[in-house]
Scaffold this motif. Structure first.
Motif, PDB file in Angstrom:
ATOM      1  N   LYS A 111     -54.997   9.685 -46.697  1.00  0.00           N
ATOM      2  CA  LYS A 111     -54.340  10.542 -45.726  1.00  0.00           C
ATOM      3  C   LYS A 111     -52.830  10.488 -45.934  1.00  0.00           C
ATOM      4  O   LYS A 111     -52.220   9.426 -45.845  1.00  0.00           O
ATOM      5  N   VAL A 112     -52.249  11.643 -46.242  1.00  0.00           N
ATOM      6  CA  VAL A 112     -50.809  11.747 -46.450  1.00  0.00           C
ATOM      7  C   VAL A 112     -50.124  11.543 -45.103  1.00  0.00           C
ATOM      8  O   VAL A 112     -50.448  12.207 -44.121  1.00  0.00           O
ATOM      9  N   LYS A 113     -49.180  10.608 -45.076  1.00  0.00           N
ATOM     10  CA  LYS A 113     -48.487  10.296 -43.829  1.00  0.00           C
ATOM     11  C   LYS A 113     -47.393  11.334 -43.553  1.00  0.00           C
ATOM     12  O   LYS A 113     -47.045  12.152 -44.408  1.00  0.00           O
ATOM     13  N   GLY A 122     -36.407  24.745 -58.786  1.00  0.00           N
ATOM     14  CA  GLY A 122     -36.819  25.897 -59.584  1.00  0.00           C
ATOM     15  C   GLY A 122     -38.323  25.931 -59.742  1.00  0.00           C
ATOM     16  O   GLY A 122     -39.057  26.053 -58.778  1.00  0.00           O
ATOM     17  N   ASP A 123     -38.790  25.779 -61.016  1.00  0.00           N
ATOM     18  CA  ASP A 123     -40.227  25.811 -61.273  1.00  0.00           C
ATOM     19  C   ASP A 123     -40.840  24.412 -61.358  1.00  0.00           C
ATOM     20  O   ASP A 123     -41.946  24.229 -61.849  1.00  0.00           O
ATOM     21  N   LYS A 124     -40.109  23.411 -60.863  1.00  0.00           N
ATOM     22  CA  LYS A 124     -40.601  22.039 -60.773  1.00  0.00           C
ATOM     23  C   LYS A 124     -40.411  21.561 -59.342  1.00  0.00           C
ATOM     24  O   LYS A 124     -39.541  22.035 -58.620  1.00  0.00           O
ATOM     25  N   ALA A 125     -41.211  20.611 -58.939  1.00  0.00           N
ATOM     26  CA  ALA A 125     -41.077  20.025 -57.607  1.00  0.00           C
ATOM     27  C   ALA A 125     -41.490  18.568 -57.670  1.00  0.00           C
ATOM     28  O   ALA A 125     -42.366  18.187 -58.461  1.00  0.00           O
ATOM     29  N   ILE A 126     -40.830  17.764 -56.852  1.00  0.00           N
ATOM     30  CA  ILE A 126     -41.130  16.338 -56.757  1.00  0.00           C
ATOM     31  C   ILE A 126     -41.499  16.045 -55.315  1.00  0.00           C
ATOM     32  O   ILE A 126     -40.754  16.398 -54.397  1.00  0.00           O
ATOM     33  N   GLY A 127     -42.635  15.408 -55.123  1.00  0.00           N
ATOM     34  CA  GLY A 127     -43.075  15.020 -53.793  1.00  0.00           C
ATOM     35  C   GLY A 127     -43.271  13.520 -53.724  1.00  0.00           C
ATOM     36  O   GLY A 127     -43.593  12.877 -54.723  1.00  0.00           O
ATOM     37  N   ALA A 128     -43.068  12.958 -52.540  1.00  0.00           N
ATOM     38  CA  ALA A 128     -43.287  11.529 -52.329  1.00  0.00           C
ATOM     39  C   ALA A 128     -43.795  11.317 -50.920  1.00  0.00           C
ATOM     40  O   ALA A 128     -43.370  12.000 -49.989  1.00  0.00           O
ATOM     41  N   SER A 129     -44.711  10.375 -50.789  1.00  0.00           N
ATOM     42  CA  SER A 129     -45.263  10.065 -49.473  1.00  0.00           C
ATOM     43  C   SER A 129     -45.961   8.722 -49.513  1.00  0.00           C
ATOM     44  O   SER A 129     -46.382   8.250 -50.575  1.00  0.00           O
ATOM     45  N   ILE A 130     -46.094   8.147 -48.352  1.00  0.00           N
ATOM     46  CA  ILE A 130     -46.999   7.024 -48.158  1.00  0.00           C
ATOM     47  C   ILE A 130     -48.365   7.652 -47.882  1.00  0.00           C
ATOM     48  O   ILE A 130     -48.468   8.638 -47.159  1.00  0.00           O
ATOM     49  N   ALA A 147     -50.433   3.129 -49.682  1.00  0.00           N
ATOM     50  CA  ALA A 147     -50.014   3.238 -51.072  1.00  0.00           C
ATOM     51  C   ALA A 147     -48.819   4.179 -51.137  1.00  0.00           C
ATOM     52  O   ALA A 147     -48.621   5.018 -50.259  1.00  0.00           O
ATOM     53  N   ARG A 148     -48.034   4.025 -52.187  1.00  0.00           N
ATOM     54  CA  ARG A 148     -46.919   4.944 -52.445  1.00  0.00           C
ATOM     55  C   ARG A 148     -47.398   5.971 -53.457  1.00  0.00           C
ATOM     56  O   ARG A 148     -48.047   5.623 -54.443  1.00  0.00           O
ATOM     57  N   TRP A 149     -47.068   7.225 -53.205  1.00  0.00           N
ATOM     58  CA  TRP A 149     -47.480   8.301 -54.113  1.00  0.00           C
ATOM     59  C   TRP A 149     -46.280   9.175 -54.419  1.00  0.00           C
ATOM     60  O   TRP A 149     -45.638   9.712 -53.516  1.00  0.00           O
ATOM     61  N   THR A 150     -45.995   9.299 -55.679  1.00  0.00           N
ATOM     62  CA  THR A 150     -44.979  10.231 -56.153  1.00  0.00           C
ATOM     63  C   THR A 150     -45.682  11.217 -57.069  1.00  0.00           C
ATOM     64  O   THR A 150     -46.465  10.819 -57.934  1.00  0.00           O
ATOM     65  N   HIS A 164     -47.341  15.006 -63.468  1.00  0.00           N
ATOM     66  CA  HIS A 164     -47.128  13.552 -63.480  1.00  0.00           C
ATOM     67  C   HIS A 164     -47.365  13.038 -62.065  1.00  0.00           C
ATOM     68  O   HIS A 164     -47.010  13.712 -61.092  1.00  0.00           O
ATOM     69  N   GLU A 165     -47.966  11.864 -61.975  1.00  0.00           N
ATOM     70  CA  GLU A 165     -48.047  11.214 -60.676  1.00  0.00           C
ATOM     71  C   GLU A 165     -48.013   9.713 -60.862  1.00  0.00           C
ATOM     72  O   GLU A 165     -48.356   9.201 -61.922  1.00  0.00           O
ATOM     73  N   HIS A 166     -47.572   9.072 -59.802  1.00  0.00           N
ATOM     74  CA  HIS A 166     -47.511   7.609 -59.799  1.00  0.00           C
ATOM     75  C   HIS A 166     -48.058   7.131 -58.468  1.00  0.00           C
ATOM     76  O   HIS A 166     -47.599   7.554 -57.411  1.00  0.00           O
TER      77      HIS A 166
END
Length: 184
Positions: A111-113, A122-130, A147-150, A164-166
């Motif tokens: 569950k995204v917090k 532009g045509d790229k995006a970076i997301g981060a969440s617990i 968990a940490r999610w990027t 890409h994801e981490h």
């Protein structure tokens, strides 16, 4: 099974910091790498949001990587960091490797917090969440942790695809600041 549990709880934040800083620094002065899918020249008509993030986790909660596949780009050189092993190269390796780990679960929910943050470039995006994780293993044992999610998306084929994801768990088990760890 102990190896999976240990891997789930032994994420390293240093790898996340290095991968994100390397990802952001890479375009400066670097030659464009050849890709099998060219980026669309038109601006995205929709932006990634928390709902897209949650739909990705809902797909993973089916325990079937094929349900998550539509959210991911498929180039063989893409890097995905998950709990274990250290990394996967390309969707095929990721799908196969994660399927083996997911086979040890009877249920999984992510569950995204509310802290979800997305920056569109532009045509790229970076997301981060617990992401709050709830896992039940085949032996009936359960794990609940943050968990940490990027995630990095690219606008391709009229949609946002993960390139890409981490995913990692803090060494302290992913407890929120000021929250005491719970004993099983």
């Amino acid at each position: 099974m102990k190896k999976v549990r240990s891997s789930l709880l032994a994420g390293l934040s240093l790898v996340a910091a290095l991968s994100i800083s390397g990802l952001l620094a890479a375009p400066i002065g670097c030659k464009k790498a050849p890709t099998t899918t060219e980026v669309e020249p038109s601006a995205p008509s929709i932006l990634p949001d928390k709902e897209l993030m949650q739909r990705t986790w809902d797909a993973w909660s089916t325990l079937d990587p094929e349900q998550a596949a539509p959210f991911y780009a498929k180039e063989p050189d893409l890097v995905f960091f998950d709990f274990a092993p250290l990394q996967f190269r390309g969707w095929d390796a990721y799908s196969t490797g994660v399927k083996e780990m997911l086979a040890q679960f009877t249920s999984f929910k992510g569950k995204v917090k509310e802290d979800a943050k997305i920056d569109v470039l532009g045509d790229k995006a970076i997301g981060a969440s617990i992401v709050q994780m709830e896992i039940t293993f085949q032996d009936g044992m359960t794990e609940s942790f943050n968990a940490r999610w990027t995630v990095v998306w690219a606008w391709r084929e009229g949609q946002w695809l993960i390139v890409h994801e981490h995913l990692s768990v803090p060494i302290d088990g992913g407890h929120e600041e000021g929250e005491a760890p719970q004993n099983p």
